[in-house]
Design an enzyme around this catalytic site. Structure first.
Site, short mmCIF file in Angstrom:
data_model
loop_
_atom_site.label_atom_id
_atom_site.label_comp_id
_atom_site.label_asym_id
_atom_site.label_seq_id
_atom_site.Cartn_x
_atom_site.Cartn_y
_atom_site.Cartn_z
CG HIS A 3 57.83 39.12 64.83
ND1 HIS A 3 57.81 40.51 64.32
CD2 HIS A 3 57.40 39.49 66.08
CE1 HIS A 3 57.13 41.44 65.16
NE2 HIS A 3 57.13 40.65 66.07
CD GLU A 11 58.49 45.22 72.46
OE1 GLU A 11 58.35 45.53 71.23
OE2 GLU A 11 58.95 43.95 72.58
CG HIS A 45 55.22 45.45 67.32
ND1 HIS A 45 54.87 44.76 66.25
CD2 HIS A 45 56.07 44.52 68.06
CE1 HIS A 45 55.05 43.69 66.10
NE2 HIS A 45 55.93 43.44 67.42
CG ASP A 103 57.38 39.35 70.27
OD1 ASP A 103 56.87 39.64 69.03
OD2 ASP A 103 57.71 40.11 70.95
CG HIS A 151 52.62 39.83 68.76
ND1 HIS A 151 52.61 40.98 69.48
CD2 HIS A 151 54.04 39.97 68.21
CE1 HIS A 151 53.76 41.57 69.38
NE2 HIS A 151 54.69 40.91 68.69
N1 HPA Z 1 59.28 44.28 69.10
C1 HPA Z 1 59.46 45.01 67.91
N2 HPA Z 1 59.87 44.35 66.71
C2 HPA Z 1 60.04 42.96 66.69
C3 HPA Z 1 59.95 42.24 67.77
C4 HPA Z 1 59.24 43.01 68.95
O1 HPA Z 1 58.97 42.23 69.85
N3 HPA Z 1 60.20 41.14 67.35
C5 HPA Z 1 60.42 41.04 66.05
N4 HPA Z 1 60.65 42.24 65.67
ZN ZN Z 2 56.53 41.49 67.88
#
Ligand code: HPA
Ligand code: ZN
Length: 315
Positions: A16, A197, A194, A275, A14
């Site tokens: 980005h 969260e 996702h 992340d 995970h």
């Molecule tokens: N959540 C949703 N979108 C995202 C995140 C995240 O933690 N990081 C980068 N884009």
């Molecule tokens: Zn993410």
């Protein structure tokens, strides 16, 4: 303990790539591409990294991505991340990239993809780090826009293993993307999303039942729904948890409140990930260290978390 944690072989599932853009590289790319920035220097940019929720972070993350223009920029971004992985014995990576963040600014899809893929290939040949790339749709945009992105990606089908879903979660449930995920799966792509969260457990159910995902990204709010917990334990559905991210975005008040080890002890297949490491205070290694510092994670727990990350690979 820190050296021991660092030496553990692990996978990152995970991450980005746009979130691995360190302020120093952001400034260097702005200079290279002659882009004026609203921040005086690296320190003042870093001091802007204080967020009350996901959206506040995303606003800055998209602004930062604006310095990425050329194939070389995307190469340099990805290569810098892979060098960090090498330092921390991350032996396999499955990063996300957000094509729409770039194509909507007029950067060609191939420019983005070629830079990233070349760095990932060099990561394999020069650093021994294996990979699978995940194309992530921005959920604050329409399903139609996601369909257009998938169509642009299809000539490069073999460069990806899966599609994902990220950006602003609340108000953009997985159900909004049911058809485009079905299309991606019909092309043989795997799926992740996702969910849970900031969004409710219902979004995790939808990701599983409607998008048919192999893994849930974050998923920490599953703990609010006992029936859902039973399912993810019974089916051993991996959760790609990001402890530093969750504290920086106020999903938990502080690391001592984080539920990752409770989930681990209940038999959930949780993994540790960074992340957006440039924004949240560290890479996989710093995330493991934080669990030791704040939650007294044992060596045996760390071993299980690292093994989970290797078991939950899609590539
Ligand atoms: N959540 C949703 N979108 C995202 C995140 C995240 O933690 N990081 C980068 N884009
Ligand atoms: Zn993410």
């Amino acid at each position: 303990m820190y050296d021991w944690l660092n030496a553990l072989p692990k996978a990152e599932l995970h991450l980005h790539l746009e979130g691995s853009l360190e302020p120093e590289l952001l400034f260097a790319l702005a200079e290279r591409n002659k882009i004026a920035l609203p921040w005086q220097d690296v320190d003042s940019l870093r001091s802007a990294y204080a967020f009350n929720n996901l959206q506040e972070f995303l606003d800055l993350y998209y602004q930062g991505a604006n310095v990425l223009r050329t194939e070389q920029d995307f190469y340099d971004l990805t290569w810098a991340y892979l060098l960090k992985c090498k330092e921390q014995n991350v032996i396999h990576v499955e990063p996300f990239f957000d094509p729409q963040t770039h194509t909507d600014r007029g950067i060609a899809f191939e420019v983005v993809l070629r830079g990233i893929k070349q760095a990932l290939r060099d990561g394999q040949s020069k650093l021994g780090i294996s990979h699978g790339l995940i194309l992530s749709f921005l959920r604050h945009l329409s399903e139609e826009a996601a369909f257009a992105t998938l169509a642009e990606a299809m000539p490069f089908r073999d460069d990806f293993i899966a599609v994902g879903l990220d950006s602003s979660e609340l108000g953009h449930p997985p159900s909004k993307f049911q058809r485009v995920f079905a299309k991606a799966r019909s092309e043989g792509l795997l799926a992740v999303a996702h969910a849970g969260e900031e969004g409710p457990p219902e979004y995790i159910w939808q990701a599983l039942d409607l998008l048919k995902v192999q893994r849930i990204d974050h998923g920490v709010r599953a703990i609010e729904d006992e029936r859902l917990m039973q399912r993810i334990i019974d089916e051993q559905i991996p959760l790609t948890v990001c402890p530093l991210s969750n504290t920086k975005l106020c999903v938990f008040d502080d690391m001592a409140q984080h539920n990752i080890l409770d989930m681990l002890e209940r038999g959930v297949k949780v993994t540790v990930n960074s992340d957006d490491p440039a924004y949240f205070g560290g890479y996989v290694g710093e995330n493991f260290a934080a669990l030791y510092d704040s939650l007294k994670m044992s060596k045996e727990q760390a071993l299980r978390l690292a093994q989970n990350s290797l078991d939950a690979r899609l590539a």
